[in-house]
Design a protein around this motif. Structure first.
Motif, PDB file in Angstrom:
ATOM      1  N   LEU A  56       4.231-101.752  17.480  1.00  0.00           N
ATOM      2  CA  LEU A  56       5.405-101.014  17.031  1.00  0.00           C
ATOM      3  C   LEU A  56       5.919-100.116  18.142  1.00  0.00           C
ATOM      4  CD1 LEU A  56       4.135-100.025  13.475  1.00  0.00           C
ATOM      5  CD2 LEU A  56       5.903-101.712  13.990  1.00  0.00           C
ATOM      6  N   ALA A  57       7.192 -99.738  18.059  1.00  0.00           N
ATOM      7  CA  ALA A  57       7.796 -98.870  19.070  1.00  0.00           C
ATOM      8  C   ALA A  57       7.079 -97.517  19.111  1.00  0.00           C
ATOM      9  CB  ALA A  57       9.271 -98.672  18.758  1.00  0.00           C
ATOM     10  N   PRO A  58       6.953 -96.881  20.273  1.00  0.00           N
ATOM     11  CA  PRO A  58       6.262 -95.593  20.373  1.00  0.00           C
ATOM     12  C   PRO A  58       6.841 -94.524  19.461  1.00  0.00           C
ATOM     13  CG  PRO A  58       6.642 -96.536  22.546  1.00  0.00           C
ATOM     14  CD  PRO A  58       7.413 -97.386  21.583  1.00  0.00           C
ATOM     15  N   ASP A  59       8.172 -94.568  19.245  1.00  0.00           N
ATOM     16  CA  ASP A  59       8.816 -93.554  18.400  1.00  0.00           C
ATOM     17  C   ASP A  59       9.106 -94.097  16.999  1.00  0.00           C
ATOM     18  OD1 ASP A  59      10.703 -95.367  19.204  1.00  0.00           O
ATOM     19  OD2 ASP A  59      12.237 -93.883  19.724  1.00  0.00           O
ATOM     20  N   ALA A  60       8.332 -95.075  16.548  1.00  0.00           N
ATOM     21  CA  ALA A  60       8.568 -95.684  15.236  1.00  0.00           C
ATOM     22  C   ALA A  60       8.449 -94.670  14.109  1.00  0.00           C
ATOM     23  CB  ALA A  60       7.590 -96.835  15.012  1.00  0.00           C
ATOM     24  N   ALA A  61       7.497 -93.733  14.221  1.00  0.00           N
ATOM     25  CA  ALA A  61       7.313 -92.727  13.164  1.00  0.00           C
ATOM     26  C   ALA A  61       8.566 -91.892  12.994  1.00  0.00           C
ATOM     27  CB  ALA A  61       6.107 -91.856  13.476  1.00  0.00           C
ATOM     28  N   ARG A  62       9.215 -91.536  14.093  1.00  0.00           N
ATOM     29  CA  ARG A  62      10.441 -90.718  14.007  1.00  0.00           C
ATOM     30  C   ARG A  62      11.541 -91.476  13.278  1.00  0.00           C
ATOM     31  NH1 ARG A  62      14.964 -90.501  17.036  1.00  0.00           N
ATOM     32  NH2 ARG A  62      14.095 -91.847  18.656  1.00  0.00           N
ATOM     33  N   HIS A  63      11.683 -92.757  13.591  1.00  0.00           N
ATOM     34  CA  HIS A  63      12.705 -93.556  12.913  1.00  0.00           C
ATOM     35  C   HIS A  63      12.418 -93.666  11.417  1.00  0.00           C
ATOM     36  CE1 HIS A  63      14.893 -94.691  16.477  1.00  0.00           C
ATOM     37  NE2 HIS A  63      13.796 -95.174  17.069  1.00  0.00           N
ATOM     38  N   ALA A 118      14.902-103.013  13.528  1.00  0.00           N
ATOM     39  CA  ALA A 118      15.274-103.158  14.933  1.00  0.00           C
ATOM     40  C   ALA A 118      14.801-101.973  15.759  1.00  0.00           C
ATOM     41  CB  ALA A 118      16.794-103.306  15.046  1.00  0.00           C
ATOM     42  N   ASP A 119      14.807-100.778  15.177  1.00  0.00           N
ATOM     43  CA  ASP A 119      14.430 -99.578  15.926  1.00  0.00           C
ATOM     44  C   ASP A 119      12.920 -99.413  16.058  1.00  0.00           C
ATOM     45  OD1 ASP A 119      17.017 -98.766  16.501  1.00  0.00           O
ATOM     46  OD2 ASP A 119      17.222 -97.658  14.632  1.00  0.00           O
ATOM     47  N   VAL A 120      12.158 -99.859  15.052  1.00  0.00           N
ATOM     48  CA  VAL A 120      10.703 -99.680  15.121  1.00  0.00           C
ATOM     49  C   VAL A 120      10.013-100.889  15.749  1.00  0.00           C
ATOM     50  CG1 VAL A 120      10.747 -98.194  13.080  1.00  0.00           C
ATOM     51  CG2 VAL A 120      10.198-100.622  12.825  1.00  0.00           C
TER      52      VAL A 120
END
Length: 496
Positions: free
Chosen positions: A203-210, A106-108
């Protein structure tokens, strides 16, 4: 450290800074005050005094496996118990890989798979309508296909994954959409990986952080999975081996497999022709087939033999019918393989778990009976008989095999004209032994025995005459004929 369970060893371990002592398989009982039978007192008391933990290595567990389990347990402690789960709003009441995969997805804004180091899928998120075919294949198959693993190795992605501590980005390439992947670690040990795939959208811009956060949360869960799988699989295999071979405490073995004392069970033995081609995968296919359609079946593989332990909750009669149904399906699977490999399937009787060794032994006898029946049918030019049967289908051959097994030691230690005939002829090539075997199988019918041997009837009569004249064996004597018939059957096939 595999120490003997005595107080001195425990105190010495504590002096050297050890936090635990792993007891070797001494066969002695460790109690709070003494070691039964040894007269040495106090290992448990010494452990309490020094704060050293006493760990017992389970029966049948090798030292290499014990060391691996200890490393995993230490990794679990170092990784913690996901107390920071709120970072991804994972419900603390249900910390699991499946929950984590769903939350990260859900977050990515994509689909997630969490895999172990063998690239088996341990958990995955739901896939949307835009999921690519490869992602669906991985999830449905439960692991990354071999051809895909080979591609990942050639491209260097796997090497980068196992050596990098950061998120790896792989741009979209042709039919393959964008991927993000990160290794899950506990210290220097790699436990697995988390893969994020674009699911029809970016994918979400901050997917790597998640993903970085998820890797930290997944570590203790992957260790828990490893400990559970390693311990459970080993215990189940050891318990199954104990039941089938009649070793150890059978009631405890049944309990380890989750079986009630009166649960109906039966053993099926699948055996392929010895010396089969190196690329013969018939037994592998059978194991996969039974795992896919009856996941609770116990499977033991050893060389050219596969043992299947089938349990049920029906009556013994109903379970016997169900087992035969499974065997018919397995026989159809083997028959459909290229080249139709030679595999015999023997079904043992339905018994309780504590008598599984009886079912295993009878299933093996059925296989032997089927192999001999096929060899005789081939020699007589008859159609190939079925390659599966239970005890009833094997008929009198089962009792004959039991008699032959009992008679073998008596025959091998005996002497006399019949022994001289058999040993001398085998040393010269076994022509007379084969002639006698064909003659007995044909019920004393000379023309029929000659046809089976592809020789003239007069040739066969001449050979029988040699048995009488050269070795002094009276073929008209009932006892001699019985002894000869047993001897001809006891000779190993390769010897004759």
């Amino acid at each position: 450290m595999g120490a003997a369970p005595d107080a001195g060893t425990v105190r010495e371990a504590a002096r050297r800074g050890a936090c635990a002592v792993v007891l070797g398989d001494t066969g002695e009982e460790v109690t709070g005050q003494e070691v039964t039978g040894s007269g040495v007192t106090g290992p448990v008391e010494a452990a309490r005094e020094t704060g050293v933990a006493l760990l017992a290595r389970a029966e049948g567990t090798g030292w290499a496996e014990a060391a691996a389990l200890l490393r995993s347990a230490l990794s679990y402690v170092r990784a913690g118990r996901a107390d920071d789960a709120g970072a991804l709003r994972v419900p603390e009441t249900a910390p699991s890989l499946a929950v984590l995969a769903a939350r990260v997805a859900a977050d990515v804004k994509g689909s997630i798979t969490i895999e172990d180091t063998r690239l088996r899928v341990l958990a995955h998120s739901a896939t949307g309508p835009g999921a690519d075919p490869l992602r669906r294949t991985v999830i449905l198959g439960g692991r990354v296909p071999d051809w895909r693993v080979a591609e990942l190795r050639r491209s260097g992605l796997l090497r980068a994954l196992w050596t990098s501590e950061d998120v790896i980005h792989r741009p979209a390439d042709g039919d393959n959409p964008e991927r993000l992947v990160v290794a899950v670690r506990s210290g220097r040990e790699v436990l697995g990986s988390i893969w994020a795939a674009a699911d029809g959208a970016a994918l979400a811009p901050d997917a790597a952080r998640h993903l970085r956060t998820a890797a930290g949360l997944a570590a203790p869960l992957l260790v828990r999975e490893r400990l559970s799988e390693s311990g459970t699989a080993h215990r189940r295999e050891a318990a199954l081996r104990g039941l089938l071979h009649g070793l150890g405490d059978r009631r405890t073995h049944a309990w380890s497999l989750g079986l009630s004392p009166d649960a109906p069970c039966a053993v099926v033995v699948a055996e392929r022709r010895p010396g089969a081609r190196a690329d013969d995968r018939a037994l592998d296919v059978l194991a996969l087939e039974i795992s896919a359609h009856r996941p609770g079946t116990g499977i033991l593989r050893g060389g050219d033999r596969l043992a299947l332990f089938l349990t049920g909750d029906a009556s013994a009669a109903d379970h016997a019918g169900a087992v035969l149904g499974v065997v018919r399906e397995l026989d159809a699977v083997v028959s459909s393989l290229p080249g139709a490999p030679a595999v015999w399937l023997g079904v043992g009787p339905v018994v309780t778990p504590e008598r599984a060794d009886l079912s295993y032994g009878r299933a093996g006898l059925v296989v032997r009976a089927l192999r001999e029946r096929e060899a005789r049918a081939s020699a007589a030019g008859r159609p190939r008989p079925p390659r599966y049967a239970d005890a009833a289908g094997a008929g009198a051959a089962l009792e004959v095999l039991r008699i032959l097994d009992a008679a073998r030691p008596v025959w091998e230690s005996g002497s006399g004209p019949v022994h001289d005939l058999i040993r001398s002829d085998l040393a010269a090539g076994g022509e007379l032994v084969r002639t006698l075997a064909a003659w007995f199988d044909a019920g004393g019918d000379v023309p029929e025995a000659a046809r089976r041997l592809v020789v003239h009837a007069n040739t066969l009569r001449y050979r029988l005459g040699r048995v009488r004249e050269r070795y002094g064996v009276d073929l008209d004597d009932p006892d001699t004929r019985l002894l000869l018939a047993l001897a001809a059957r006891l000779v190993p096939p390769e010897a004759s």
